[in-house]
Design an enzyme around this catalytic site. Structure first.
Site, PDB file in Angstrom:
ATOM      1  N   ARG A 143      -9.766   0.291  15.454  1.00  0.00           N
ATOM      2  CA  ARG A 143      -9.872   0.719  14.097  1.00  0.00           C
ATOM      3  C   ARG A 143     -10.915   0.239  13.138  1.00  0.00           C
ATOM      4  O   ARG A 143     -12.128   0.569  13.395  1.00  0.00           O
ATOM      5  CB  ARG A 143      -8.451   0.561  13.464  1.00  0.00           C
ATOM      6  CG  ARG A 143      -8.223   1.648  12.329  1.00  0.00           C
ATOM      7  CD  ARG A 143      -6.643   1.639  11.836  1.00  0.00           C
ATOM      8  NE  ARG A 143      -6.132   0.404  11.393  1.00  0.00           N
ATOM      9  CZ  ARG A 143      -4.959   0.146  10.944  1.00  0.00           C
ATOM     10  NH1 ARG A 143      -4.098   1.091  10.835  1.00  0.00           N
ATOM     11  NH2 ARG A 143      -4.561  -1.145  10.720  1.00  0.00           N
ATOM     12  N   HIS A 164      -5.520  -7.245  13.842  1.00  0.00           N
ATOM     13  CA  HIS A 164      -4.209  -6.446  13.630  1.00  0.00           C
ATOM     14  C   HIS A 164      -4.001  -6.051  15.191  1.00  0.00           C
ATOM     15  O   HIS A 164      -4.753  -5.456  15.820  1.00  0.00           O
ATOM     16  CB  HIS A 164      -4.564  -5.136  12.726  1.00  0.00           C
ATOM     17  CG  HIS A 164      -3.540  -4.337  12.386  1.00  0.00           C
ATOM     18  ND1 HIS A 164      -2.311  -4.883  11.771  1.00  0.00           N
ATOM     19  CD2 HIS A 164      -2.979  -2.955  12.725  1.00  0.00           C
ATOM     20  CE1 HIS A 164      -1.462  -4.017  11.531  1.00  0.00           C
ATOM     21  NE2 HIS A 164      -1.768  -2.989  11.929  1.00  0.00           N
ATOM     22  N   CYS A 206      13.043  24.960   1.493  1.00  0.00           N
ATOM     23  CA  CYS A 206      12.049  25.661   0.776  1.00  0.00           C
ATOM     24  C   CYS A 206      11.504  24.486   0.012  1.00  0.00           C
ATOM     25  O   CYS A 206      11.566  23.387   0.139  1.00  0.00           O
ATOM     26  CB  CYS A 206      12.801  26.676  -0.343  1.00  0.00           C
ATOM     27  SG  CYS A 206      14.044  27.545   0.104  1.00  0.00           S
ATOM     28  N   MET A 207      10.401  24.926  -0.900  1.00  0.00           N
ATOM     29  CA  MET A 207       9.333  23.924  -1.325  1.00  0.00           C
ATOM     30  C   MET A 207      10.422  22.812  -2.202  1.00  0.00           C
ATOM     31  O   MET A 207      10.136  21.594  -2.423  1.00  0.00           O
ATOM     32  CB  MET A 207       8.626  24.593  -2.325  1.00  0.00           C
ATOM     33  CG  MET A 207       7.502  23.569  -2.955  1.00  0.00           C
ATOM     34  SD  MET A 207       6.177  24.367  -3.937  1.00  0.00           S
ATOM     35  CE  MET A 207       5.395  25.525  -2.941  1.00  0.00           C
ATOM     36  N   ASP A 208      11.423  23.475  -3.307  1.00  0.00           N
ATOM     37  CA  ASP A 208      12.226  22.623  -4.155  1.00  0.00           C
ATOM     38  C   ASP A 208      13.636  22.536  -3.784  1.00  0.00           C
ATOM     39  O   ASP A 208      14.393  21.918  -4.483  1.00  0.00           O
ATOM     40  CB  ASP A 208      11.968  23.254  -5.232  1.00  0.00           C
ATOM     41  CG  ASP A 208      10.392  23.563  -5.679  1.00  0.00           C
ATOM     42  OD1 ASP A 208       9.734  22.894  -5.765  1.00  0.00           O
ATOM     43  OD2 ASP A 208      10.393  24.767  -5.875  1.00  0.00           O
ATOM     44  N   ARG A 211       1.496 -10.557   7.260  1.00  0.00           N
ATOM     45  CA  ARG A 211       1.417  -9.404   6.209  1.00  0.00           C
ATOM     46  C   ARG A 211       2.588  -8.518   6.757  1.00  0.00           C
ATOM     47  O   ARG A 211       2.539  -7.839   7.505  1.00  0.00           O
ATOM     48  CB  ARG A 211       0.053  -8.601   6.577  1.00  0.00           C
ATOM     49  CG  ARG A 211      -1.199  -9.645   6.771  1.00  0.00           C
ATOM     50  CD  ARG A 211      -2.384  -8.566   6.793  1.00  0.00           C
ATOM     51  NE  ARG A 211      -2.408  -7.991   8.184  1.00  0.00           N
ATOM     52  CZ  ARG A 211      -2.819  -8.233   9.197  1.00  0.00           C
ATOM     53  NH1 ARG A 211      -3.479  -9.596   9.362  1.00  0.00           N
ATOM     54  NH2 ARG A 211      -2.926  -7.659  10.383  1.00  0.00           N
ATOM     55  N   LYS A 234       0.916  -1.282  -0.255  1.00  0.00           N
ATOM     56  CA  LYS A 234      -0.101   0.111   0.041  1.00  0.00           C
ATOM     57  C   LYS A 234       0.763   1.200  -0.231  1.00  0.00           C
ATOM     58  O   LYS A 234       2.204   1.271   0.171  1.00  0.00           O
ATOM     59  CB  LYS A 234      -0.874  -0.250   1.201  1.00  0.00           C
ATOM     60  CG  LYS A 234      -0.431  -0.100   2.746  1.00  0.00           C
ATOM     61  CD  LYS A 234      -1.293  -0.212   3.664  1.00  0.00           C
ATOM     62  CE  LYS A 234      -0.582  -0.465   4.998  1.00  0.00           C
ATOM     63  NZ  LYS A 234      -0.867   0.357   5.959  1.00  0.00           N
ATOM     64  N   TYR A 285      14.442  31.633   3.558  1.00  0.00           N
ATOM     65  CA  TYR A 285      13.100  32.268   3.886  1.00  0.00           C
ATOM     66  C   TYR A 285      13.428  32.818   5.455  1.00  0.00           C
ATOM     67  O   TYR A 285      13.987  31.961   6.269  1.00  0.00           O
ATOM     68  CB  TYR A 285      12.002  31.565   3.581  1.00  0.00           C
ATOM     69  CG  TYR A 285      11.531  31.483   2.191  1.00  0.00           C
ATOM     70  CD1 TYR A 285      11.272  32.562   1.414  1.00  0.00           C
ATOM     71  CD2 TYR A 285      11.533  30.225   1.567  1.00  0.00           C
ATOM     72  CE1 TYR A 285      11.008  32.363   0.009  1.00  0.00           C
ATOM     73  CE2 TYR A 285      11.328  30.170   0.248  1.00  0.00           C
ATOM     74  CZ  TYR A 285      10.855  31.161  -0.504  1.00  0.00           C
ATOM     75  OH  TYR A 285      10.513  31.137  -1.895  1.00  0.00           O
TER      76      TYR A 285
HETATM   77  C1  LIG Z   1      -3.720  -4.393   8.657  1.00  0.00           C
HETATM   78  C2  LIG Z   1      -2.316  -4.386   8.342  1.00  0.00           C
HETATM   79  N1  LIG Z   1      -1.445  -5.384   8.321  1.00  0.00           N
HETATM   80  C3  LIG Z   1      -0.403  -5.293   7.946  1.00  0.00           C
HETATM   81  C4  LIG Z   1       0.405  -4.185   8.046  1.00  0.00           C
HETATM   82  C5  LIG Z   1       1.907  -4.202   7.744  1.00  0.00           C
HETATM   83  O1  LIG Z   1       2.532  -3.556   8.923  1.00  0.00           O
HETATM   84  P1  LIG Z   1       4.307  -3.546   9.017  1.00  0.00           P
HETATM   85  O2  LIG Z   1       4.734  -2.651   8.143  1.00  0.00           O
HETATM   86  O3  LIG Z   1       4.379  -2.901  10.267  1.00  0.00           O
HETATM   87  O4  LIG Z   1       4.751  -4.916   8.752  1.00  0.00           O
HETATM   88  C6  LIG Z   1      -0.290  -3.026   8.135  1.00  0.00           C
HETATM   89  C7  LIG Z   1       0.512  -1.590   8.038  1.00  0.00           C
HETATM   90  O5  LIG Z   1       0.144  -0.501   8.461  1.00  0.00           O
HETATM   91  C8  LIG Z   1      -1.624  -2.869   8.079  1.00  0.00           C
HETATM   92  O6  LIG Z   1      -2.388  -1.970   8.486  1.00  0.00           O
END
Ligand SMILES: Cc1ncc(COP(=O)(O)O)c(C=O)c1O
Length: 382
Positions: free
Chosen positions: A136, A166, A311-313, A219, A40, A265
């Site tokens: 969550r 989680h 700065c921005m860039d 995960r 993600k 700045y």
């Molecule tokens: C539901 C869920 N599973 C797994 C992960 C992966 O976690 P990590 O990057 O700590 O391995 C995340 C990351 O935020 C998550 O939100």
């Protein structure tokens, strides 16, 4: 390889490191544990497509993202592996997800009832999320979970493929709260008339909490990128990991400031003596945020402080002595015996390396290293 960018700031992503990290982590898991590569947020700033490809090659079997759009993007680019959307999706997108074989996270029976209206031919595979203490997303009561199972199990277009939770504190040395979540998860799992085939609870930190916390899938996000979930559990991680991301820039101007002259700045920095400064073409629009003022980078092999406002860039650094325009500056990475980690940036900014990685914006071109050589350049602006 064509050099497809025209700017002297770039990120290098070492795909070999990502593959190495996955193999190290996999070696510590129970046999047959499925690895979901969490890609993600542009693979934590590293690049969706390149990381997904490297992770699958290295033995990850699933991909996980936060939003349906991210999953559709992966499908559009040819990824056929199962993809789980970890965040909430709209019930009216159920048919779209099903048509693409994208698995959705579900946390209410009502959602399933609404989503059912949008299913016609393709089976929707769902993973039921249980809130065991993260507060969550997730079922918070067992009756809701039983209701969802009862509804879905009577319907040929809905398949409960997984159940998950989680951990909120897996990256802390005190296990008490994670243990409670684990127990609660087991109680919820007992509610199922028929256990879903995939049960997963662990992120990077959680996977090594105890022998059975990995269930049959994990995960992995941060550890796959070579970063330890938190300094507090560094010694508990099963293997040394290799950070995959480094970032560089070049000095576009080097000049001598006279004592008393100001920088940037607000003219907040005043040269205490005659000193050499260099201007770097990176700024807060690249994710090199204003709090970076006062942080250090490696000019060649020498530490140099960021002076004046970012700065921005662009931003400016104070050099230990005159250096050549065009000299390379390491913003994240190793030079000889010194190194700057995303962890150091995060500590300076009062945040965590997850955030520091995600903040690096698409404007910074990415170069991908595979088998030791740069094999691809990605410039979002092309
Ligand atoms: C539901 C869920 N599973 C797994 C992960 C992966 O976690 P990590 O990057 O700590 O391995 C995340 C990351 O935020 C998550 O939100």
């Amino acid at each position: 390889m064509k050099n497809e960018f025209h700017r002297d700031t770039w990120i290098e992503v070492d795909l070999d490191a990502i593959q190495y990290n996955i193999s190290q982590l996999a070696g510590q898991l129970k046999q047959d544990t499925v690895i979901m590569a969490v890609v993600k947020a542009n693979a934590y700033g590293h690049g969706y497509l390149e990381v997904a490809e490297a992770a699958l090659e290295a033995g990850a079997e699933w991909l996980a993202v936060a939003f349906l759009d991210e999953a559709l993007f992966l499908r559009k680019h040819g990824f056929t592996a199962p993809i789980l959307v970890l965040g909430a999706a709209r019930p009216d997108d159920a048919g779209l997800a099903a048509a693409h074989g994208i698995r959705l996270t579900v946390f209410s029976a009502d959602w399933i009832r609404s989503a059912r209206e949008f299913l016609e031919a393709d089976v929707l595979h769902i993973h039921l999320k249980i809130d065991t203490g993260m507060g969550r997303l997730g079922f918070t009561d067992q009756n809701g979970l039983a209701d969802a199972e009862a509804f879905a199990s009577d319907d040929s277009l809905i398949n409960i493929e997984g159940a998950f939770t989680h951990f909120a504190t897996a990256d802390e040395p005190d296990r008490t709260y994670a243990d409670q979540q684990h127990e609660r998860f087991l109680e919820f799992l007992d509610v199922f008339q028929q256990k879903p085939p995939m049960i997963h609870a662990s992120n990077s930190a959680g996977a090594f909490l105890r022998d059975n916390s990995a269930f049959n899938a994990v995960r992995f996000g941060i550890s796959m990128y070579g970063l330890v979930p938190s300094g507090d559990i560094r010694h508990e991680m099963p293997a040394p990991l290799k950070p995959a991301l480094s970032m560089y820039t070049k000095m576009v101007q080097v000049k001598k400031l006279k004592q008393g002259e100001k920088v940037s700045y607000g003219a907040t920095y005043t040269a205490g003596q005659d000193e050499w400064i260099a201007t770097l073409p990176i700024g807060y629009a690249d994710g090199w945020i204003r709090q970076m003022q006062g942080f250090e980078v490696l000019a060649g092999e020498h530490r140099a402080e960021i002076i004046g406002r970012v700065c921005m860039d662009q931003c400016m650094i104070r050099l230990p002595f005159e250096m050549q325009e065009g000299s390379v500056v390491t913003l994240v990475g190793e030079v000889l015996n010194d190194r700057i980690l995303l962890d150091d940036i995060a500590a300076h900014n009062g945040t965590i390396h997850y955030e520091s990685a995600c903040l690096l914006t698409a404007r910074v071109p990415r170069m991908y290293r595979k088998n030791g050589v740069i094999k691809k350049v990605f410039n979002h602006l092309n």
